[in-house]
Scaffold this active site. Structure first.
Site, PDB file in Angstrom:
ATOM      1  CE  LYS A  56      -1.578  -4.169   3.398  1.00 28.06           C
ATOM      2  NZ  LYS A  56      -1.774  -5.536   2.857  1.00 28.06           N
ATOM      3  CB  SER A  86      -0.874  -0.017   1.270  1.00 25.96           C
ATOM      4  OG  SER A  86      -1.409   1.259   1.517  1.00 25.96           O
ATOM      5  CE1 TYR A 139      -3.345   0.270   4.563  1.00 27.03           C
ATOM      6  CE2 TYR A 139      -4.040  -1.930   5.226  1.00 27.03           C
ATOM      7  CZ  TYR A 139      -3.686  -1.024   4.238  1.00 27.03           C
ATOM      8  OH  TYR A 139      -3.656  -1.413   2.922  1.00 27.03           O
TER       9      TYR A 139
HETATM   10  C1  WQD Z   1      -9.541   8.951   1.326  1.00 26.43           C
HETATM   11  C2  WQD Z   1      -9.765  10.409   1.689  1.00 26.43           C
HETATM   12  C3  WQD Z   1     -10.288  10.701   3.990  1.00 26.43           C
HETATM   13  C4  WQD Z   1     -14.263   8.913   4.037  1.00 26.43           C
HETATM   14  C5  WQD Z   1      -7.100   3.854   1.484  1.00 26.43           C
HETATM   15  C6  WQD Z   1      -7.304   2.439   1.882  1.00 26.43           C
HETATM   16  C7  WQD Z   1      -6.006   1.832   2.302  1.00 26.43           C
HETATM   17  C8  WQD Z   1      -4.924   2.104   1.288  1.00 26.43           C
HETATM   18  C9  WQD Z   1      -4.813   3.573   0.982  1.00 26.43           C
HETATM   19  C10 WQD Z   1      -4.709   0.193  -0.130  1.00 26.43           C
HETATM   20  C11 WQD Z   1      -9.120  10.780   3.029  1.00 26.43           C
HETATM   21  C12 WQD Z   1     -11.442  11.171   3.095  1.00 26.43           C
HETATM   22  C13 WQD Z   1     -13.011   9.344   3.612  1.00 26.43           C
HETATM   23  C14 WQD Z   1     -15.246   9.865   4.394  1.00 26.43           C
HETATM   24  C15 WQD Z   1     -13.712  11.623   3.895  1.00 26.43           C
HETATM   25  N1  WQD Z   1      -5.172   1.414   0.074  1.00 26.43           N
HETATM   26  N2  WQD Z   1     -12.756  10.684   3.549  1.00 26.43           N
HETATM   27  N3  WQD Z   1     -14.925  11.194   4.304  1.00 26.43           N
HETATM   28  O1  WQD Z   1      -7.449   6.555   4.053  1.00 26.43           O
HETATM   29  O2  WQD Z   1      -6.491   7.052   1.747  1.00 26.43           O
HETATM   30  O3  WQD Z   1      -6.771   4.664   2.586  1.00 26.43           O
HETATM   31  O4  WQD Z   1      -6.102   3.983   0.527  1.00 26.43           O
HETATM   32  O5  WQD Z   1      -4.058  -0.455   0.611  1.00 26.43           O
HETATM   33  O6  WQD Z   1      -6.245   0.461   2.431  1.00 26.43           O
HETATM   34  O7  WQD Z   1      -8.226   2.418   2.946  1.00 26.43           O
HETATM   35  O8  WQD Z   1      -8.736   6.041   1.906  1.00 26.43           O
HETATM   36  O9  WQD Z   1     -11.072   6.340   1.207  1.00 26.43           O
HETATM   37  O10 WQD Z   1     -10.565   6.128   3.699  1.00 26.43           O
HETATM   38  O11 WQD Z   1      -9.905   8.196   2.482  1.00 26.43           O
HETATM   39  O12 WQD Z   1     -13.453  12.838   3.841  1.00 26.43           O
HETATM   40  O13 WQD Z   1     -16.416   9.531   4.783  1.00 26.43           O
HETATM   41  O14 WQD Z   1     -11.154  10.617   1.819  1.00 26.43           O
HETATM   42  O15 WQD Z   1     -10.132  11.566   5.107  1.00 26.43           O
HETATM   43  O16 WQD Z   1      -8.667  12.102   2.972  1.00 26.43           O
HETATM   44  P1  WQD Z   1      -7.301   6.184   2.621  1.00 26.43           P
HETATM   45  P2  WQD Z   1     -10.157   6.619   2.352  1.00 26.43           P
END
Ligand code: WQD
Length: 347
Positions: A155, A126, A151
């Site tokens: 990784k 990741s 998490y």
């Molecule tokens: C993205 C953005 C949140 C929900 C993911 C996977 C992780 C890894 C990396 C593969 C952030 C914002 C989210 C919401 C929001 N991938 N958000 N409101 O944290 O980048 O991690 O990609 O391994 O496994 O989980 O992804 O979609 O949770 O968040 O504002 O209701 O969207 O704060 O800025 P993240 P995410």
């Protein structure tokens, strides 16, 4: 046909990868205990490919049960290891659950791979291994910073475990660093199936738009970015899936340069949360009910990929635009509602 073991095969990326592997001539078995997935997704895989994939309902943290699957299939040629918990925010709340599940399952799979001399190993890593990068886009040689969540730390440890294990064997491996997988298979037979309230952005958007959630919260609007919301590299899950098939070919054809070659799997484009919301609204024609809330612990400010290495060495390229990611994600949400799809043990 070469037989590939996919761990986490009922999961989001796992199921899409199984479709791609079958369409490219591989024979596939899955190990998935459905703790974060549903076996029903195998029906979707069959609807697309015509193949009934066998899934072993095994907890990979149980070595004996895991070992029994390898004993039953001595002809496994390669392993793609997806099985892991992956919610950044949840890992901050439950670190030990993440360390135990993600690391112990990987250790057991690596022990079996070593014992049964499985030649090819693809590890689901990741972009969270980069922490909060000082410069973007990140390349595979961008130095790791302190992981911003347990998490991300699992990784980082996972990559090291694979590297040291593979390095002491005749096996060969590829570590694939995903950025933000989103969207659904263009057939809309499979897609993301979040458990409970979605942690990830795109299911949170589609569930709010369809009325499953009353409102979506943007986690932070005061970051030093062009509109104050975080930047991520969103990439269609089918583009991620196909990269796994290409990574296996890369290993089988003996092209790897080290025991564990690393590749960034991102589109190379960084979009803010608000830009993703705008793209969704224009694709769906729906106005999203959202508001700006507090920052979320564990979030990095901005990250997106330099994907030159994967494009050149895996002969891989992204086929889906942000609009197509939103289109398939929305079509999948609509299908789940219109067909009243209830996933076993998840709804
Ligand atoms: C993205 C953005 C949140 C929900 C993911 C996977 C992780 C890894 C990396 C593969 C952030 C914002 C989210 C919401 C929001 N991938 N958000 N409101 O944290 O980048 O991690 O990609 O391994 O496994 O989980 O992804 O979609 O949770 O968040 O504002 O209701 O969207 O704060 O800025 P993240 P995410």
């Amino acid at each position: 046909m070469k037989k590939i073991l996919v761990t986490g095969g009922c999961g989001y990326i796992g199921s899409h990868t199984i479709v791609d592997l079958i369409e490219n001539g591989f024979d596939v078995i899955s190990i998935d205990n459905n703790s974060r997935s549903s076996k029903d997704i195998l029906t979707g895989i069959k609807n697309i490919t015509g193949v009934t994939v066998k899934n072993y309902l095994v907890n990979l943290c149980n070595f004996d049960d895991t070992h029994a699957v390898f004993q039953e299939h001595p002809d496994i040629t390669g392993i793609i290891h997806f099985a892991a918990y992956k919610a950044v925010g949840e890992s901050v709340e439950k670190p030990l659950m993440y360390f135990e599940n993600n690391n112990q399952s990987l250790i057991n799979v690596l022990k079996c791979a070593e014992e049964f001399s499985i030649p090819y190993f693809v590890f689901s890593s990741s972009c969270t291994v980069y922490g909060n990068p000082e410069h973007v886009p990140v390349t595979e040689s961008t130095p790791w910073l302190q992981a911003q969540s347990p998490y991300g730390y699992t990784k980082q440890m996972g990559e090291e475990m694979v590297k040291f294990t593979i390095g002491s064997n005749t096996m060969k491996s590829v570590l694939l660093r995903y950025f933000n997988p989103v969207g659904a298979h263009p057939s809309i037979q499979i897609g993301e199936v979040p458990i409970g309230k979605p942690a990830n952005l795109v299911p949170a958007i589609t569930q709010t738009a369809i009325g499953k959630l009353p409102e979506m919260k943007v986690h932070g609007g005061d970051y030093p970015t062009r509109d104050g919301s975080c930047v991520r590299d969103y990439i269609h899950v089918s583009d991620i899936a196909h990269a796994h098939t290409l990574a296996l070919h890369y290993l089988i054809e003996g092209k790897n340069e080290t025991a564990a070659d690393v590749f960034n799997l991102g589109s190379g484009n960084g979009y803010t949360v608000l830009e993703v919301i705008n793209a969704f609204e224009s694709v769906s024609g729906r106005k999203l009910n959202y508001s700006i809330g507090p920052r979320r612990a564990g979030d990095v400010i901005a990250i997106f990929a330099n994907n030159d290495k994967a494009r050149k060495q895996l002969n891989w390229s992204c086929q889906y635009s942000l609009e197509e990611m939103m289109r398939t994600a929305w079509d999948w949400e609509l299908k789940m509602k219109n067909d009243n799809i209830k996933f076993t043990n998840l709804n």
